[in-house]
Design a protein around this motif. Structure first.
Motif, PDB file in Angstrom:
ATOM      1  N   VAL A   1      37.762  30.834   8.244  1.00 11.22           N
ATOM      2  CA  VAL A   1      37.291  31.958   9.051  1.00 11.22           C
ATOM      3  C   VAL A   1      38.439  32.583   9.835  1.00 11.22           C
ATOM      4  CG1 VAL A   1      35.768  32.604  10.963  1.00 11.22           C
ATOM      5  CG2 VAL A   1      34.999  30.924   9.304  1.00 11.22           C
ATOM      6  N   HIS A   2      38.451  33.910   9.877  1.00 10.22           N
ATOM      7  CA  HIS A   2      39.342  34.658  10.760  1.00 10.22           C
ATOM      8  C   HIS A   2      38.469  35.355  11.793  1.00 10.22           C
ATOM      9  CE1 HIS A   2      43.062  34.942   7.950  1.00 10.22           C
ATOM     10  NE2 HIS A   2      42.556  33.723   7.999  1.00 10.22           N
TER      11      HIS A   2
ATOM     12  N   ILE B   1      43.004  28.815  17.768  1.00  8.45           N
ATOM     13  CA  ILE B   1      43.301  29.775  16.702  1.00  8.45           C
ATOM     14  C   ILE B   1      44.790  29.749  16.415  1.00  8.45           C
ATOM     15  CG2 ILE B   1      41.358  31.280  17.235  1.00  8.45           C
ATOM     16  CD1 ILE B   1      43.367  33.209  18.569  1.00  8.45           C
ATOM     17  N   SER B   2      45.148  30.254  15.239  1.00 10.77           N
ATOM     18  CA  SER B   2      46.572  30.298  14.905  1.00 10.77           C
ATOM     19  C   SER B   2      46.959  31.653  14.343  1.00 10.77           C
ATOM     20  CB  SER B   2      46.936  29.205  13.888  1.00 10.77           C
ATOM     21  OG  SER B   2      46.381  29.488  12.626  1.00 10.77           O
ATOM     22  N   ASN B   3      48.244  31.908  14.464  1.00  8.34           N
ATOM     23  CA  ASN B   3      48.927  33.039  13.845  1.00  8.34           C
ATOM     24  C   ASN B   3      50.255  32.527  13.309  1.00  8.34           C
ATOM     25  OD1 ASN B   3      47.382  35.672  14.517  1.00  8.34           O
ATOM     26  ND2 ASN B   3      47.320  34.468  16.390  1.00  8.34           N
ATOM     27  N   MET B   4      50.945  33.371  12.536  1.00 13.61           N
ATOM     28  CA  MET B   4      52.207  32.971  11.931  1.00 13.61           C
ATOM     29  C   MET B   4      53.370  33.559  12.719  1.00 13.61           C
ATOM     30  SD  MET B   4      51.096  33.827   8.033  1.00 13.61           S
ATOM     31  CE  MET B   4      50.236  35.318   8.516  1.00 13.61           C
TER      32      MET B   4
ATOM     33  N   GLY C   1      42.927  35.687  15.033  1.00 13.97           N
ATOM     34  CA  GLY C   1      43.655  34.737  14.219  1.00 13.97           C
ATOM     35  C   GLY C   1      42.740  33.886  13.369  1.00 13.97           C
ATOM     36  N   HIS C   2      43.344  32.881  12.749  1.00 11.27           N
ATOM     37  CA  HIS C   2      42.629  31.904  11.927  1.00 11.27           C
ATOM     38  C   HIS C   2      41.984  30.896  12.871  1.00 11.27           C
ATOM     39  CE1 HIS C   2      41.847  28.921   8.818  1.00 11.27           C
ATOM     40  NE2 HIS C   2      42.416  28.045   9.608  1.00 11.27           N
ATOM     41  N   LEU C   3      40.675  30.665  12.698  1.00  9.68           N
ATOM     42  CA  LEU C   3      39.952  29.740  13.571  1.00  9.68           C
ATOM     43  C   LEU C   3      40.110  28.312  13.066  1.00  9.68           C
ATOM     44  CD1 LEU C   3      37.995  29.596  16.022  1.00  9.68           C
ATOM     45  CD2 LEU C   3      36.137  29.596  14.350  1.00  9.68           C
ATOM     46  N   HIS C   4      40.703  27.458  13.898  1.00  4.70           N
ATOM     47  CA  HIS C   4      40.839  26.038  13.576  1.00  4.70           C
ATOM     48  C   HIS C   4      39.634  25.255  14.086  1.00  4.70           C
ATOM     49  CE1 HIS C   4      44.983  25.871  12.024  1.00  4.70           C
ATOM     50  NE2 HIS C   4      45.074  27.007  12.689  1.00  4.70           N
ATOM     51  N   ARG C   5      39.187  25.592  15.284  1.00  7.74           N
ATOM     52  CA  ARG C   5      38.001  24.954  15.843  1.00  7.74           C
ATOM     53  C   ARG C   5      37.492  25.804  16.994  1.00  7.74           C
ATOM     54  NH1 ARG C   5      38.526  22.879  20.569  1.00  7.74           N
ATOM     55  NH2 ARG C   5      40.587  22.483  21.421  1.00  7.74           N
TER      56      ARG C   5
END
Length: 113
Positions: free
Chosen positions: A77-78, A42-45, A91-95
């Motif tokens: 997707v978040h 997941i990511s965040n800024m 966060g934002h789901l990358h995988r």
């Protein structure tokens, strides 16, 4: 409403993208995402640069809930992820990989025209 399911052995974003295409969903809302994953990214800024992602990878089981959208066939997707110790990450789901349980995405396709 369409149910898109991710089964053990599948990656969440890839599986949802394939299932949406199979159902003819090019644009729509993922109004509810529920399940459990065994690993994810997941990511965040960062606070000083909203145009950059900080991606973190986790290799442990998580309960998962979230929402998102499908735009031009691309799944976005978040999520909120709960892990051992009553800790939540978001966060934002990358995988994400499903091995033990499942992920279900309840999806509303946008009407064309």
């Amino acid at each position: 409403m369409k149910l898109l399911s991710v089964k053990p052995g599948e990656e969440v974003i890839d599986a949802l993208t394939r299932r949406a295409a199979e159902e003819g969903i090019t644009n729509g809302a993922i109004v509810s995402l529920i399940g459990a994953v065994d690993e994810c990214a997941i990511s965040n800024m960062p606070a000083d640069d909203a145009s950059t992602d900080i991606v973190n990878e986790y290799r442990q089981p998580f309960e998962l809930s979230g929402t998102g959208e499908i735009r031009d066939g691309k799944v976005h997707v978040h999520v909120v992820l709960g892990r051992e110790g009553d800790v939540a990450l978001a966060g934002h789901l990358h995988r994400a990989r499903v091995e033990t349980f499942f992920v279900h995405a309840y999806t509303l396709p946008l009407q064309q025209g």
